[in-house]
Design an enzyme around this catalytic site. Sequence first.
Site, PDB file in Angstrom:
ATOM      1  N   LYS A  32     -12.923  -7.063   9.404  1.00  0.00           N
ATOM      2  CA  LYS A  32     -12.259  -7.839   9.657  1.00  0.00           C
ATOM      3  C   LYS A  32     -10.550  -7.673   9.431  1.00  0.00           C
ATOM      4  O   LYS A  32     -10.473  -7.839  10.657  1.00  0.00           O
ATOM      5  CB  LYS A  32     -12.056  -9.238   9.018  1.00  0.00           C
ATOM      6  CG  LYS A  32     -13.318  -9.749   8.523  1.00  0.00           C
ATOM      7  CD  LYS A  32     -13.910 -10.689   7.873  1.00  0.00           C
ATOM      8  CE  LYS A  32     -13.479 -11.691   8.173  1.00  0.00           C
ATOM      9  NZ  LYS A  32     -13.740 -12.479   7.049  1.00  0.00           N
ATOM     10  N   ALA A  73      -1.229   0.668  13.178  1.00  0.00           N
ATOM     11  CA  ALA A  73      -2.111   2.052  12.387  1.00  0.00           C
ATOM     12  C   ALA A  73      -3.139   2.725  12.597  1.00  0.00           C
ATOM     13  O   ALA A  73      -4.246   1.896  12.450  1.00  0.00           O
ATOM     14  CB  ALA A  73      -1.363   2.038  11.074  1.00  0.00           C
ATOM     15  N   ASP A 126      -3.938 -12.828   3.735  1.00  0.00           N
ATOM     16  CA  ASP A 126      -4.838 -11.639   3.695  1.00  0.00           C
ATOM     17  C   ASP A 126      -4.494 -11.684   5.440  1.00  0.00           C
ATOM     18  O   ASP A 126      -5.265 -12.984   6.169  1.00  0.00           O
ATOM     19  CB  ASP A 126      -6.308 -12.674   3.613  1.00  0.00           C
ATOM     20  CG  ASP A 126      -7.335 -11.819   4.108  1.00  0.00           C
ATOM     21  OD1 ASP A 126      -7.073 -10.539   5.407  1.00  0.00           O
ATOM     22  OD2 ASP A 126      -8.251 -11.483   4.000  1.00  0.00           O
ATOM     23  N   VAL A 127      -4.444 -10.621   6.581  1.00  0.00           N
ATOM     24  CA  VAL A 127      -3.830 -11.290   8.217  1.00  0.00           C
ATOM     25  C   VAL A 127      -5.194 -11.119   8.722  1.00  0.00           C
ATOM     26  O   VAL A 127      -5.341 -11.515   9.719  1.00  0.00           O
ATOM     27  CB  VAL A 127      -2.809  -9.905   7.804  1.00  0.00           C
ATOM     28  CG1 VAL A 127      -1.680 -10.099   7.303  1.00  0.00           C
ATOM     29  CG2 VAL A 127      -3.854  -8.812   8.232  1.00  0.00           C
ATOM     30  N   TYR A 178     -14.936   1.042   8.938  1.00  0.00           N
ATOM     31  CA  TYR A 178     -13.325   2.055   9.302  1.00  0.00           C
ATOM     32  C   TYR A 178     -12.952   2.316  11.265  1.00  0.00           C
ATOM     33  O   TYR A 178     -12.710   2.271  11.271  1.00  0.00           O
ATOM     34  CB  TYR A 178     -12.572   2.495   8.705  1.00  0.00           C
ATOM     35  CG  TYR A 178     -11.753   3.138   8.166  1.00  0.00           C
ATOM     36  CD1 TYR A 178     -10.364   2.242   8.363  1.00  0.00           C
ATOM     37  CD2 TYR A 178     -10.821   4.688   8.698  1.00  0.00           C
ATOM     38  CE1 TYR A 178      -9.346   2.807   8.227  1.00  0.00           C
ATOM     39  CE2 TYR A 178      -9.862   5.371   8.614  1.00  0.00           C
ATOM     40  CZ  TYR A 178      -8.685   3.792   8.363  1.00  0.00           C
ATOM     41  OH  TYR A 178      -7.740   4.970   8.564  1.00  0.00           O
ATOM     42  N   ASN A 196      -2.776  -8.563   0.788  1.00  0.00           N
ATOM     43  CA  ASN A 196      -3.752  -9.525   0.061  1.00  0.00           C
ATOM     44  C   ASN A 196      -3.616  -8.857  -1.461  1.00  0.00           C
ATOM     45  O   ASN A 196      -4.879  -9.093  -2.137  1.00  0.00           O
ATOM     46  CB  ASN A 196      -5.036  -9.462   1.032  1.00  0.00           C
ATOM     47  CG  ASN A 196      -5.737  -8.315   1.007  1.00  0.00           C
ATOM     48  OD1 ASN A 196      -5.179  -6.749   0.888  1.00  0.00           O
ATOM     49  ND2 ASN A 196      -6.682  -8.704   1.511  1.00  0.00           N
ATOM     50  N   GLY A 203       0.690  -1.197  -0.468  1.00  0.00           N
ATOM     51  CA  GLY A 203       0.138  -0.252  -0.043  1.00  0.00           C
ATOM     52  C   GLY A 203       0.756   1.032  -0.200  1.00  0.00           C
ATOM     53  O   GLY A 203       1.995   0.882  -0.021  1.00  0.00           O
ATOM     54  N   THR A 245      -2.648  11.896   4.631  1.00  0.00           N
ATOM     55  CA  THR A 245      -0.958  11.431   4.617  1.00  0.00           C
ATOM     56  C   THR A 245      -0.911  11.761   3.355  1.00  0.00           C
ATOM     57  O   THR A 245      -1.457  11.187   2.616  1.00  0.00           O
ATOM     58  CB  THR A 245      -0.377  10.832   5.231  1.00  0.00           C
ATOM     59  OG1 THR A 245      -0.313  11.407   6.776  1.00  0.00           O
ATOM     60  CG2 THR A 245       0.977  10.225   4.939  1.00  0.00           C
TER      61      THR A 245
END
Length: 329
Positions: free
Chosen positions: A93, A116, A58-59, A147, A34, A12, A177
Site C-alpha cells: 500500500k 525512493a 500513514d501516507v 516490495y 506512521n 526511518g 545502504t
Amino acid sequence: MKKRVLITGAAGFLGSHLCDRFIKEGFHVIGMDNLITGDLKNIEHLFPLEQFEFFHHDVSKYVHVAGDLDYILHFASPASPIDYLKIPIQTLKVGSLGTHNLLGLAKNKKARLLIASTSEVYGDPLVHPQAEDYYGNVNTIGPRGVYDEAKRFQESITMAYHRFHGLETRIVRIFNTYGPRMRLNDGRVIPAFMGQALRGEDLTVFGDGSQTRSFCYVDDQVEGIFRLLMSDYPMPVNIGNPNEISISDFAQEIIKLTGTDQKVIYKDLPQDDPMKRKPDISLAKEILNWEPQVSREEGMRRTFEYFKTLSPEELDKREHKDFTQHNRR
Ligand code: UDP
C-alpha cells in the site's frame, strides 16, 4: 522565504538522514511517518528546531499538508525482507496508494517529487552489474514480490504523472545502504552482524555466503539523492557503491572490525535472495558528477561506533519489532 520540503518516512534510517541534510541546506522540513518501522529517536534532535515539523501519519491514507511545498521526497516504506513478511499488505500500500497520494499532492502544490525506488526492481538479476536499462528478473508472487512490485508500480505511476500531467519527478534506485540509525532488529545483514558481534553470538551467514552485495555509506547515498533532486533528469538513476563483496567475506571483515572471537554459522538462504548485486553507476557519474567517497572500511567503522552506543537493553531486543498493534490491512 525558505524552500519547503516534505519527507515521508522521516523517522526511518534514510528519511532521518535526509531531514538532517535538508535542515543543513536551510530548508523548512516537514517530516511524516506512521512509525511502524521508523523510530522518533532518529529525529528527536530536530524537534526543538523552528524549521522542522513532524506529522504522525500513514501516507497510504489521504495526505494533507498546509501551505506551499517545493519538494516532496517519498521515503516511507518497510525496507527489509523480514518486514515484507510481517507487513506485506502495508508494504504494497505505501508503495502504490501512498505514492498515488503524494503524486496528487505534488500536482496540487506544483512541487517536484522524488521517489525512493530500489535495486530490488532488478530482482535476482541476470545481468551484472545492473544498469538502469535492465528490466529485471522479479518473482511477482514470492515473499519479496510485495516490495519489488510495489516499487515497480511506483516507478510506473510516477512516469505516468510525469508524462501525462507534466509533473516534475525524479526516481532514485537505491542499492544496499548502511550507516548509523539502521534498525538493529530489522533482519538486514549489517545490523544483524553488528548485533551478533556486540552480544558475543556467532554470525549467521545465509546460504553458503557466496551471494554478493555492494554496500553504500549513507552520507554518499544522501549526496546522490540530493544531487538527483536538484538535477533536471526525470528517468531512474542508480545510486549505490559498486564495491562488491561476498557475504562470507563480509562476515570475516566484521569479525576483524569488531574484534569478536565468534565464528560464522550457516543458515538457509531465504527464498529469492538475489545471488549478485552491484550497481552500474556510470549514469550518476555522468549526469550528477557523483560517485561514492566513503570506503567500506571507514563507513563500517563509523557504523560500528553507532551500534556501540546502544544500551545493553536495546542490544538485547533480539526479537523483531512487534507489528501486531498496527492494523495489518
Ligand atoms: N544475510 C545473512 N545473514 C543475516 C542477514 C542477511 O547472510 O543475518 C544475507 C542475506 O541473505 C542477503 C545479504 O545478506 O544475501 C543481504 O541481506 P539484506 O537483508 O541486508 O539485504 P538484501 O537481501 O535486501 O540486499
